[in-house]
Design a protein around this motif. Structure first.
Motif, PDB file in Angstrom:
ATOM      1  N   GLU A   1       0.833  -1.247   0.089  1.00 39.74           N
ATOM      2  CA  GLU A   1      -0.038   0.073   0.087  1.00 39.74           C
ATOM      3  C   GLU A   1       0.739   1.219   0.067  1.00 39.74           C
ATOM      4  O   GLU A   1       0.620   2.109  -0.742  1.00 39.74           O
ATOM      5  CB  GLU A   1      -0.927  -0.048   1.063  1.00 39.74           C
ATOM      6  CG  GLU A   1      -2.175  -0.885   0.836  1.00 39.74           C
ATOM      7  CD  GLU A   1      -3.260  -1.083   2.110  1.00 39.74           C
ATOM      8  OE1 GLU A   1      -2.801  -0.433   3.339  1.00 39.74           O
ATOM      9  OE2 GLU A   1      -3.707  -1.911   2.264  1.00 39.74           O
ATOM     10  N   GLU A   2       2.007   1.224   0.885  1.00 41.94           N
ATOM     11  CA  GLU A   2       2.843   2.573   0.866  1.00 41.94           C
ATOM     12  C   GLU A   2       3.552   2.563  -0.527  1.00 41.94           C
ATOM     13  O   GLU A   2       3.682   3.807  -0.883  1.00 41.94           O
ATOM     14  CB  GLU A   2       4.148   2.172   1.636  1.00 41.94           C
ATOM     15  CG  GLU A   2       3.775   1.978   3.270  1.00 41.94           C
ATOM     16  CD  GLU A   2       4.847   1.549   4.143  1.00 41.94           C
ATOM     17  OE1 GLU A   2       4.409   1.394   5.458  1.00 41.94           O
ATOM     18  OE2 GLU A   2       6.043   1.297   3.410  1.00 41.94           O
ATOM     19  N   ARG A   3       3.678   1.704  -1.344  1.00 41.10           N
ATOM     20  CA  ARG A   3       4.283   1.907  -2.699  1.00 41.10           C
ATOM     21  C   ARG A   3       3.318   1.757  -3.791  1.00 41.10           C
ATOM     22  O   ARG A   3       3.510   1.925  -5.123  1.00 41.10           O
ATOM     23  CB  ARG A   3       5.322   0.800  -2.995  1.00 41.10           C
ATOM     24  CG  ARG A   3       6.548   0.984  -2.270  1.00 41.10           C
ATOM     25  CD  ARG A   3       7.310  -0.467  -1.765  1.00 41.10           C
ATOM     26  NE  ARG A   3       8.482  -0.137  -1.123  1.00 41.10           N
ATOM     27  CZ  ARG A   3       8.477  -0.147   0.348  1.00 41.10           C
ATOM     28  NH1 ARG A   3       7.188   0.112   0.992  1.00 41.10           N
ATOM     29  NH2 ARG A   3       9.440   0.124   0.858  1.00 41.10           N
ATOM     30  N   GLY A   4       2.099   1.489  -3.446  1.00 43.02           N
ATOM     31  CA  GLY A   4       1.114   1.784  -4.420  1.00 43.02           C
ATOM     32  C   GLY A   4       0.813   0.292  -5.277  1.00 43.02           C
ATOM     33  O   GLY A   4       0.682   0.674  -6.747  1.00 43.02           O
ATOM     34  N   LEU A   5       1.326  -0.769  -5.124  1.00 48.92           N
ATOM     35  CA  LEU A   5       1.253  -1.938  -5.843  1.00 48.92           C
ATOM     36  C   LEU A   5       0.181  -2.709  -5.654  1.00 48.92           C
ATOM     37  O   LEU A   5      -0.358  -2.866  -4.571  1.00 48.92           O
ATOM     38  CB  LEU A   5       2.549  -2.653  -5.585  1.00 48.92           C
ATOM     39  CG  LEU A   5       4.045  -2.084  -5.771  1.00 48.92           C
ATOM     40  CD1 LEU A   5       5.212  -2.918  -5.179  1.00 48.92           C
ATOM     41  CD2 LEU A   5       4.170  -2.094  -7.228  1.00 48.92           C
ATOM     42  N   THR A   6      -0.374  -3.537  -6.624  1.00 53.32           N
ATOM     43  CA  THR A   6      -1.190  -4.542  -6.546  1.00 53.32           C
ATOM     44  C   THR A   6      -0.705  -5.849  -6.441  1.00 53.32           C
ATOM     45  O   THR A   6       0.880  -6.094  -6.907  1.00 53.32           O
ATOM     46  CB  THR A   6      -2.056  -4.484  -7.776  1.00 53.32           C
ATOM     47  OG1 THR A   6      -1.207  -5.001  -9.047  1.00 53.32           O
ATOM     48  CG2 THR A   6      -2.750  -3.069  -8.031  1.00 53.32           C
ATOM     49  N   ARG A   7      -1.279  -6.876  -6.066  1.00 52.48           N
ATOM     50  CA  ARG A   7      -0.674  -8.214  -6.049  1.00 52.48           C
ATOM     51  C   ARG A   7      -0.383  -8.789  -7.488  1.00 52.48           C
ATOM     52  O   ARG A   7       0.799  -9.408  -7.644  1.00 52.48           O
ATOM     53  CB  ARG A   7      -1.718  -9.117  -5.449  1.00 52.48           C
ATOM     54  CG  ARG A   7      -1.996  -8.922  -3.869  1.00 52.48           C
ATOM     55  CD  ARG A   7      -2.986  -9.797  -3.293  1.00 52.48           C
ATOM     56  NE  ARG A   7      -4.161  -9.087  -3.541  1.00 52.48           N
ATOM     57  CZ  ARG A   7      -5.525  -9.329  -3.089  1.00 52.48           C
ATOM     58  NH1 ARG A   7      -5.737 -10.418  -2.352  1.00 52.48           N
ATOM     59  NH2 ARG A   7      -6.443  -8.441  -3.294  1.00 52.48           N
ATOM     60  N   ASN A   8      -1.146  -8.368  -8.417  1.00 52.59           N
ATOM     61  CA  ASN A   8      -0.655  -8.667  -9.789  1.00 52.59           C
ATOM     62  C   ASN A   8       0.789  -8.152  -9.937  1.00 52.59           C
ATOM     63  O   ASN A   8       1.618  -8.976 -10.639  1.00 52.59           O
ATOM     64  CB  ASN A   8      -1.512  -8.458 -10.692  1.00 52.59           C
ATOM     65  CG  ASN A   8      -2.935  -9.414 -10.576  1.00 52.59           C
ATOM     66  OD1 ASN A   8      -2.484 -10.803 -10.884  1.00 52.59           O
ATOM     67  ND2 ASN A   8      -4.033  -9.160 -11.194  1.00 52.59           N
ATOM     68  N   HIS A   9       0.573  -6.829 -10.034  1.00 52.60           N
ATOM     69  CA  HIS A   9       2.016  -6.315 -10.370  1.00 52.60           C
ATOM     70  C   HIS A   9       3.040  -6.623  -9.438  1.00 52.60           C
ATOM     71  O   HIS A   9       4.147  -7.092 -10.089  1.00 52.60           O
ATOM     72  CB  HIS A   9       1.791  -4.862 -10.051  1.00 52.60           C
ATOM     73  CG  HIS A   9       2.906  -4.020 -10.634  1.00 52.60           C
ATOM     74  ND1 HIS A   9       3.239  -2.572 -10.378  1.00 52.60           N
ATOM     75  CD2 HIS A   9       3.875  -4.094 -11.591  1.00 52.60           C
ATOM     76  CE1 HIS A   9       4.295  -2.191 -10.912  1.00 52.60           C
ATOM     77  NE2 HIS A   9       4.708  -3.057 -11.754  1.00 52.60           N
ATOM     78  N   LEU A  10       3.054  -6.959  -8.252  1.00 45.98           N
ATOM     79  CA  LEU A  10       4.033  -7.401  -7.403  1.00 45.98           C
ATOM     80  C   LEU A  10       4.485  -8.876  -7.782  1.00 45.98           C
ATOM     81  O   LEU A  10       5.775  -9.378  -7.974  1.00 45.98           O
ATOM     82  CB  LEU A  10       3.732  -7.426  -5.959  1.00 45.98           C
ATOM     83  CG  LEU A  10       4.756  -7.739  -4.883  1.00 45.98           C
ATOM     84  CD1 LEU A  10       5.855  -7.028  -5.178  1.00 45.98           C
ATOM     85  CD2 LEU A  10       4.142  -7.953  -3.442  1.00 45.98           C
ATOM     86  N   ALA A  11       3.518  -9.594  -8.025  1.00 47.88           N
ATOM     87  CA  ALA A  11       3.761 -10.979  -8.723  1.00 47.88           C
ATOM     88  C   ALA A  11       4.703 -11.162  -9.950  1.00 47.88           C
ATOM     89  O   ALA A  11       5.737 -11.742 -10.024  1.00 47.88           O
ATOM     90  CB  ALA A  11       2.459 -11.812  -8.860  1.00 47.88           C
ATOM     91  N   ARG A  12       4.390 -10.232 -10.798  1.00 49.51           N
ATOM     92  CA  ARG A  12       5.346 -10.279 -11.957  1.00 49.51           C
ATOM     93  C   ARG A  12       6.774  -9.491 -11.591  1.00 49.51           C
ATOM     94  O   ARG A  12       7.618  -9.992 -12.066  1.00 49.51           O
ATOM     95  CB  ARG A  12       4.591  -9.096 -12.997  1.00 49.51           C
ATOM     96  CG  ARG A  12       3.518  -9.617 -13.793  1.00 49.51           C
ATOM     97  CD  ARG A  12       2.885  -8.942 -14.855  1.00 49.51           C
ATOM     98  NE  ARG A  12       2.683  -7.516 -14.597  1.00 49.51           N
ATOM     99  CZ  ARG A  12       1.504  -7.376 -14.108  1.00 49.51           C
ATOM    100  NH1 ARG A  12       0.399  -7.976 -14.201  1.00 49.51           N
ATOM    101  NH2 ARG A  12       1.280  -6.057 -13.944  1.00 49.51           N
ATOM    102  N   LEU A  13       6.835  -8.602 -10.781  1.00 53.75           N
ATOM    103  CA  LEU A  13       7.906  -8.066 -10.476  1.00 53.75           C
ATOM    104  C   LEU A  13       8.967  -8.895  -9.675  1.00 53.75           C
ATOM    105  O   LEU A  13      10.188  -9.073  -9.796  1.00 53.75           O
ATOM    106  CB  LEU A  13       7.868  -6.711  -9.501  1.00 53.75           C
ATOM    107  CG  LEU A  13       7.230  -5.646 -10.049  1.00 53.75           C
ATOM    108  CD1 LEU A  13       7.097  -4.455  -9.030  1.00 53.75           C
ATOM    109  CD2 LEU A  13       8.220  -4.793 -11.079  1.00 53.75           C
ATOM    110  N   VAL A  14       8.236  -9.885  -8.795  1.00 52.63           N
ATOM    111  CA  VAL A  14       8.941 -10.811  -7.744  1.00 52.63           C
ATOM    112  C   VAL A  14       9.188 -12.151  -8.849  1.00 52.63           C
ATOM    113  O   VAL A  14       9.905 -13.003  -8.423  1.00 52.63           O
ATOM    114  CB  VAL A  14       8.195 -11.006  -6.748  1.00 52.63           C
ATOM    115  CG1 VAL A  14       8.886 -12.217  -5.823  1.00 52.63           C
ATOM    116  CG2 VAL A  14       8.185  -9.936  -5.792  1.00 52.63           C
ATOM    117  N   ASN A  15       8.692 -12.150 -10.060  1.00 51.28           N
ATOM    118  CA  ASN A  15       8.735 -13.425 -10.724  1.00 51.28           C
ATOM    119  C   ASN A  15       8.056 -14.787  -9.996  1.00 51.28           C
ATOM    120  O   ASN A  15       8.747 -15.715  -9.992  1.00 51.28           O
ATOM    121  CB  ASN A  15       9.941 -13.496 -11.347  1.00 51.28           C
ATOM    122  CG  ASN A  15       9.921 -14.484 -12.552  1.00 51.28           C
ATOM    123  OD1 ASN A  15       9.180 -14.799 -13.298  1.00 51.28           O
ATOM    124  ND2 ASN A  15      11.013 -15.227 -12.607  1.00 51.28           N
TER     125      ASN A  15
END
Length: 66
Positions: free
Chosen positions: A10-24
């Motif tokens: 929430e602090e960084r404005g990330l969604t679960r989908n976006h974070l999953a892609r970033l973390v691979n």
């Protein structure tokens, strides 16, 4: 132990989908961390989350005494 992924996202404005892609990793993995439903901590996932979120382990994992 409590996972604080939701707050960091929430602090960084990330969604679960976006974070999953970033973390691979899969959405389901991030969703379990997000909902604090992880049964076993995967050190690789934890390291990638810390790298992507630019945070320390203690910012994601908080120990609270009962």
């Amino acid at each position: 132990m409590e996972l604080c992924l939701r707050e960091r996202m929430e602090e960084r404005g990330l969604t679960r989908n976006h974070l999953a892609r970033l973390v691979n990793t899969r959405y389901e993995v991030i969703d379990k961390w997000y909902k604090n439903e992880v049964e076993k901590i995967d050190a690789d996932i934890l390291a990638r989350l810390c790298f992507v979120l630019d945070c320390k382990v203690e910012e994601l994992l908080v120990y609270r005494q009962n």
